[in-house]
Design a protein around this motif. Structure first.
Motif, PDB file in Angstrom:
ATOM      1  N   ASP A   1      11.395   0.729  -4.136  1.00 44.08           N
ATOM      2  CA  ASP A   1      10.826   2.068  -4.038  1.00 44.08           C
ATOM      3  C   ASP A   1      10.178   2.364  -2.688  1.00 44.08           C
ATOM      4  OD1 ASP A   1       9.031   0.118  -4.691  1.00 44.08           O
ATOM      5  OD2 ASP A   1       8.101   1.183  -6.354  1.00 44.08           O
ATOM      6  N   VAL A   2      10.517   1.574  -1.662  1.00 42.65           N
ATOM      7  CA  VAL A   2      10.058   1.835  -0.295  1.00 42.65           C
ATOM      8  C   VAL A   2      11.271   1.811   0.620  1.00 42.65           C
ATOM      9  CG1 VAL A   2       8.621   1.030   1.620  1.00 42.65           C
ATOM     10  CG2 VAL A   2       7.799   0.772  -0.726  1.00 42.65           C
ATOM     11  N   SER A   3      11.380   2.801   1.492  1.00 41.00           N
ATOM     12  CA  SER A   3      12.486   2.830   2.446  1.00 41.00           C
ATOM     13  C   SER A   3      11.968   2.523   3.844  1.00 41.00           C
ATOM     14  CB  SER A   3      13.185   4.195   2.427  1.00 41.00           C
ATOM     15  OG  SER A   3      12.276   5.223   2.774  1.00 41.00           O
ATOM     16  N   PHE A   4      12.866   2.083   4.724  1.00 35.80           N
ATOM     17  CA  PHE A   4      12.475   1.645   6.057  1.00 35.80           C
ATOM     18  C   PHE A   4      13.333   2.313   7.125  1.00 35.80           C
ATOM     19  CE2 PHE A   4      11.074  -1.538   3.121  1.00 35.80           C
ATOM     20  CZ  PHE A   4       9.847  -1.954   3.624  1.00 35.80           C
ATOM     21  N   LEU A   5      12.664   2.814   8.154  1.00 34.20           N
ATOM     22  CA  LEU A   5      13.335   3.365   9.327  1.00 34.20           C
ATOM     23  C   LEU A   5      13.154   2.370  10.457  1.00 34.20           C
ATOM     24  CD1 LEU A   5      11.926   7.008   9.123  1.00 34.20           C
ATOM     25  CD2 LEU A   5      14.221   6.273   8.449  1.00 34.20           C
ATOM     26  N   ARG A   6      14.218   1.669  10.820  1.00 34.61           N
ATOM     27  CA  ARG A   6      14.079   0.644  11.862  1.00 34.61           C
ATOM     28  C   ARG A   6      13.976   1.300  13.226  1.00 34.61           C
ATOM     29  NH1 ARG A   6      18.018  -4.463  11.952  1.00 34.61           N
ATOM     30  NH2 ARG A   6      16.980  -4.697   9.921  1.00 34.61           N
ATOM     31  N   LEU A   7      12.990   0.841  13.997  1.00 30.91           N
ATOM     32  CA  LEU A   7      12.764   1.362  15.340  1.00 30.91           C
ATOM     33  C   LEU A   7      13.343   0.462  16.411  1.00 30.91           C
ATOM     34  CD1 LEU A   7       9.043   2.560  15.017  1.00 30.91           C
ATOM     35  CD2 LEU A   7      11.136   3.868  14.622  1.00 30.91           C
ATOM     36  N   ALA A   8      13.237  -0.853  16.218  1.00 31.56           N
ATOM     37  CA  ALA A   8      13.699  -1.789  17.253  1.00 31.56           C
ATOM     38  C   ALA A   8      13.842  -3.180  16.670  1.00 31.56           C
ATOM     39  CB  ALA A   8      12.730  -1.811  18.432  1.00 31.56           C
ATOM     40  N   SER A   9      14.587  -4.016  17.376  1.00 34.63           N
ATOM     41  CA  SER A   9      14.774  -5.410  16.977  1.00 34.63           C
ATOM     42  C   SER A   9      14.795  -6.269  18.235  1.00 34.63           C
ATOM     43  CB  SER A   9      16.089  -5.568  16.212  1.00 34.63           C
ATOM     44  OG  SER A   9      16.323  -6.922  15.870  1.00 34.63           O
ATOM     45  N   GLU A  10      14.028  -7.350  18.232  1.00 28.67           N
ATOM     46  CA  GLU A  10      14.033  -8.257  19.379  1.00 28.67           C
ATOM     47  C   GLU A  10      13.747  -9.679  18.915  1.00 28.67           C
ATOM     48  OE1 GLU A  10      10.568  -8.190  22.168  1.00 28.67           O
ATOM     49  OE2 GLU A  10      10.189  -6.249  21.237  1.00 28.67           O
ATOM     50  N   PRO A  11      14.002 -10.673  19.765  1.00 32.88           N
ATOM     51  CA  PRO A  11      13.852 -12.066  19.337  1.00 32.88           C
ATOM     52  C   PRO A  11      12.386 -12.469  19.151  1.00 32.88           C
ATOM     53  CG  PRO A  11      15.220 -11.878  21.316  1.00 32.88           C
ATOM     54  CD  PRO A  11      14.553 -10.567  21.128  1.00 32.88           C
TER      55      PRO A  11
ATOM     56  N   ARG B   1       8.032   3.888   4.298  1.00 30.99           N
ATOM     57  CA  ARG B   1       7.595   5.129   3.651  1.00 30.99           C
ATOM     58  C   ARG B   1       8.069   5.117   2.208  1.00 30.99           C
ATOM     59  NH1 ARG B   1      11.732   9.812   5.881  1.00 30.99           N
ATOM     60  NH2 ARG B   1      13.661   8.684   5.401  1.00 30.99           N
ATOM     61  N   PRO B   2       7.399   5.837   1.328  1.00 29.28           N
ATOM     62  CA  PRO B   2       7.806   5.821  -0.079  1.00 29.28           C
ATOM     63  C   PRO B   2       9.129   6.534  -0.289  1.00 29.28           C
ATOM     64  CG  PRO B   2       6.031   7.403   0.276  1.00 29.28           C
ATOM     65  CD  PRO B   2       6.201   6.655   1.563  1.00 29.28           C
ATOM     66  N   ASP B   3       9.872   6.109  -1.304  1.00 29.05           N
ATOM     67  CA  ASP B   3      11.127   6.767  -1.624  1.00 29.05           C
ATOM     68  C   ASP B   3      10.905   8.144  -2.227  1.00 29.05           C
ATOM     69  OD1 ASP B   3      12.956   5.016  -0.641  1.00 29.05           O
ATOM     70  OD2 ASP B   3      13.231   3.909  -2.510  1.00 29.05           O
ATOM     71  N   THR B   4       9.669   8.368  -2.743  1.00 27.94           N
ATOM     72  CA  THR B   4       9.342   9.684  -3.271  1.00 27.94           C
ATOM     73  C   THR B   4       9.151  10.643  -2.096  1.00 27.94           C
ATOM     74  OG1 THR B   4       7.023   9.011  -3.348  1.00 27.94           O
ATOM     75  CG2 THR B   4       8.291   8.803  -5.378  1.00 27.94           C
TER      76      THR B   4
ATOM     77  N   GLU C   1       0.833  -1.206   0.000  1.00 24.69           N
ATOM     78  CA  GLU C   1       0.000   0.000   0.000  1.00 24.69           C
ATOM     79  C   GLU C   1       0.869   1.258   0.000  1.00 24.69           C
ATOM     80  OE1 GLU C   1      -3.975   0.018   0.476  1.00 24.69           O
ATOM     81  OE2 GLU C   1      -3.011  -1.352  -0.934  1.00 24.69           O
ATOM     82  N   VAL C   2       1.979   1.230   0.740  1.00 22.23           N
ATOM     83  CA  VAL C   2       2.910   2.355   0.720  1.00 22.23           C
ATOM     84  C   VAL C   2       3.536   2.487  -0.665  1.00 22.23           C
ATOM     85  CG1 VAL C   2       5.116   3.213   1.613  1.00 22.23           C
ATOM     86  CG2 VAL C   2       3.400   2.286   3.188  1.00 22.23           C
ATOM     87  N   ARG C   3       3.938   1.368  -1.233  1.00 24.50           N
ATOM     88  CA  ARG C   3       4.580   1.389  -2.562  1.00 24.50           C
ATOM     89  C   ARG C   3       3.657   1.968  -3.621  1.00 24.50           C
ATOM     90  NH1 ARG C   3       5.265  -1.046  -7.305  1.00 24.50           N
ATOM     91  NH2 ARG C   3       3.484  -2.428  -6.992  1.00 24.50           N
ATOM     92  N   LEU C   4       2.368   1.649  -3.501  1.00 27.35           N
ATOM     93  CA  LEU C   4       1.394   2.111  -4.484  1.00 27.35           C
ATOM     94  C   LEU C   4       0.893   3.521  -4.206  1.00 27.35           C
ATOM     95  CD1 LEU C   4      -0.722  -1.156  -4.912  1.00 27.35           C
ATOM     96  CD2 LEU C   4       0.950  -0.214  -6.517  1.00 27.35           C
ATOM     97  N   GLY C   5       1.347   4.113  -3.108  1.00 25.97           N
ATOM     98  CA  GLY C   5       0.931   5.471  -2.799  1.00 25.97           C
ATOM     99  C   GLY C   5      -0.398   5.578  -2.082  1.00 25.97           C
ATOM    100  N   ARG C   6      -0.929   4.463  -1.581  1.00 25.85           N
ATOM    101  CA  ARG C   6      -2.212   4.491  -0.885  1.00 25.85           C
ATOM    102  C   ARG C   6      -2.054   4.804   0.596  1.00 25.85           C
ATOM    103  NH1 ARG C   6      -4.517  -1.209  -3.314  1.00 25.85           N
ATOM    104  NH2 ARG C   6      -4.564  -0.614  -5.512  1.00 25.85           N
ATOM    105  N   LEU C   7      -0.850   4.626   1.126  1.00 22.61           N
ATOM    106  CA  LEU C   7      -0.539   4.989   2.503  1.00 22.61           C
ATOM    107  C   LEU C   7       0.680   5.903   2.499  1.00 22.61           C
ATOM    108  CD1 LEU C   7      -0.848   1.574   4.419  1.00 22.61           C
ATOM    109  CD2 LEU C   7      -2.432   3.506   4.554  1.00 22.61           C
ATOM    110  N   ASP C   8       0.698   6.853   3.429  1.00 24.70           N
ATOM    111  CA  ASP C   8       1.851   7.738   3.553  1.00 24.70           C
ATOM    112  C   ASP C   8       2.979   7.057   4.315  1.00 24.70           C
ATOM    113  OD1 ASP C   8       0.579   9.993   2.283  1.00 24.70           O
ATOM    114  OD2 ASP C   8      -0.626  10.192   4.101  1.00 24.70           O
ATOM    115  N   ILE C   9       2.632   6.332   5.364  1.00 22.86           N
ATOM    116  CA  ILE C   9       3.607   5.580   6.151  1.00 22.86           C
ATOM    117  C   ILE C   9       2.925   4.345   6.730  1.00 22.86           C
ATOM    118  CG2 ILE C   9       5.048   7.542   6.816  1.00 22.86           C
ATOM    119  CD1 ILE C   9       3.584   7.565   9.495  1.00 22.86           C
TER     120      ILE C   9
END
Length: 293
Positions: A155-165, A271-274, A135-143
């Motif tokens: 064409d989608v970038s990612f901001l990692r917030l956390a990582s756990e097992p 989020r989109p790369d645009t 949905e983000v890739r297609l522009g239907r969601l902003d984030i």
């Protein structure tokens, strides 16, 4: 050719179905068809191959689709630039989230933003991470707040917030209950409860079993965290879930660590790369600061 026509074209291309596209755009199907025909006439090219069974884009349609997405994104960025001068008093913020991410309280973040910017319309979609990323890739969601995929789209970038097992949960009387950690071989032949394949948790679990060379039987497939926990609690299968879900009923279920090489639960913002909209940038700013993303 105007922006509204391009929006109509992109929506039809996304849905490959005039009725669904018209419903999304809140216009009549006849009005949408007329808009597409007018666009095709102006361009002197057919944009869709239509038959009784399916639709698909022509070569001209595929070429126009990429440029249309860029044009609509640029138009949105231009509106945001003006809005930035005047202040964020109106607009729309479209947010997606997978259920029970645990790392961030999405509802609280939305409430914070709404209090600061009451004139901005909020739209929220809850679904599996794979669907939300698309949905983000297609522009239907902003984030979207998602489980970060192993192979993210270009064409989608990612901001990692956390990582756990990821963790194994089971009924307290199951033979694996009470162990501190298990090996993959201990899970061979067990029945599992899991989410729909579009969920990030399911994809992470599938990736772990595939890497270990194990197949598994998913006896129950659900789309709700509480249903999964209830089924496991009644002894109807094991489940591999992120820590935030495992902790919900840690007092009633046995929680066991997976092998050290098990994939981790990586929560990220897609989020989109645009260009990011002004509303999305304002919404994300305090989150990025808090998580140093």
């Amino acid at each position: 050719m105007d922006l509204r026509q391009l929006e109509h074209f992109v929506t039809v291309a996304d849905e490959m179905h005039f009725t669904r596209a018209a419903e999304r755009l809140f216009i009549s199907q006849s009005g949408l068809s007329a808009s597409i025909r007018a666009l095709e006439k102006e361009l002197a090219a057919e944009l869709f191959i239509r038959n009784t069974r399916r639709m698909e884009l022509t070569d001209a349609g595929r070429a126009l689709l990429e440029e249309s997405r860029r044009t609509l994104a640029s138009a949105a960025a231009a509106r945001d630039a003006v809005a930035a001068v005047r202040g964020l008093h109106r607009g729309t913020l479209r947010v997606g989230t997978e259920q029970c991410l645990g790392v961030v309280d999405v509802a609280a973040e939305l409430a914070r933003f709404h209090q600061a910017h009451p004139g901005v319309e909020l739209s929220v979609q809850q679904a599996g991470s794979a669907h939300l990323v698309e949905e983000v890739r297609l522009g239907r969601l902003d984030i979207a707040f998602v489980a970060e995929p192993a192979q993210p789209p270009e064409d989608v970038s990612f901001l990692r917030l956390a990582s756990e097992p990821m963790m194994l949960i089971c009924h307290p009387e199951h033979p694996l209950a009470g162990r501190e950690q298990i090996e993959w071989a201990a899970l061979a032949g067990a029945a599992f409860v899991d989410f729909h394949p579009s969920w990030g948790s399911r994809r992470t679990t599938d990736r772990g079993f595939a890497a270990a060379g194990l197949s598994r039987a998913v006896a129950s497939e659900v789309n709700d965290v509480h249903t999964l926990l209830d089924l496991v609690g009644r002894g109807l299968g094991l489940a591999v879930v992120p820590g935030p879900i495992a902790r919900k009923k840690a007092h009633k279920l046995s929680v066991v660590a997976l092998p050290a090489d098990a994939p981790r639960w990586d929560v990220a913002i897609a989020r989109p790369d645009t260009a990011t909209t002004l509303a999305a940038a304002e919404f994300l700013a305090p989150i990025r600061k808090r998580f140093k993303a």
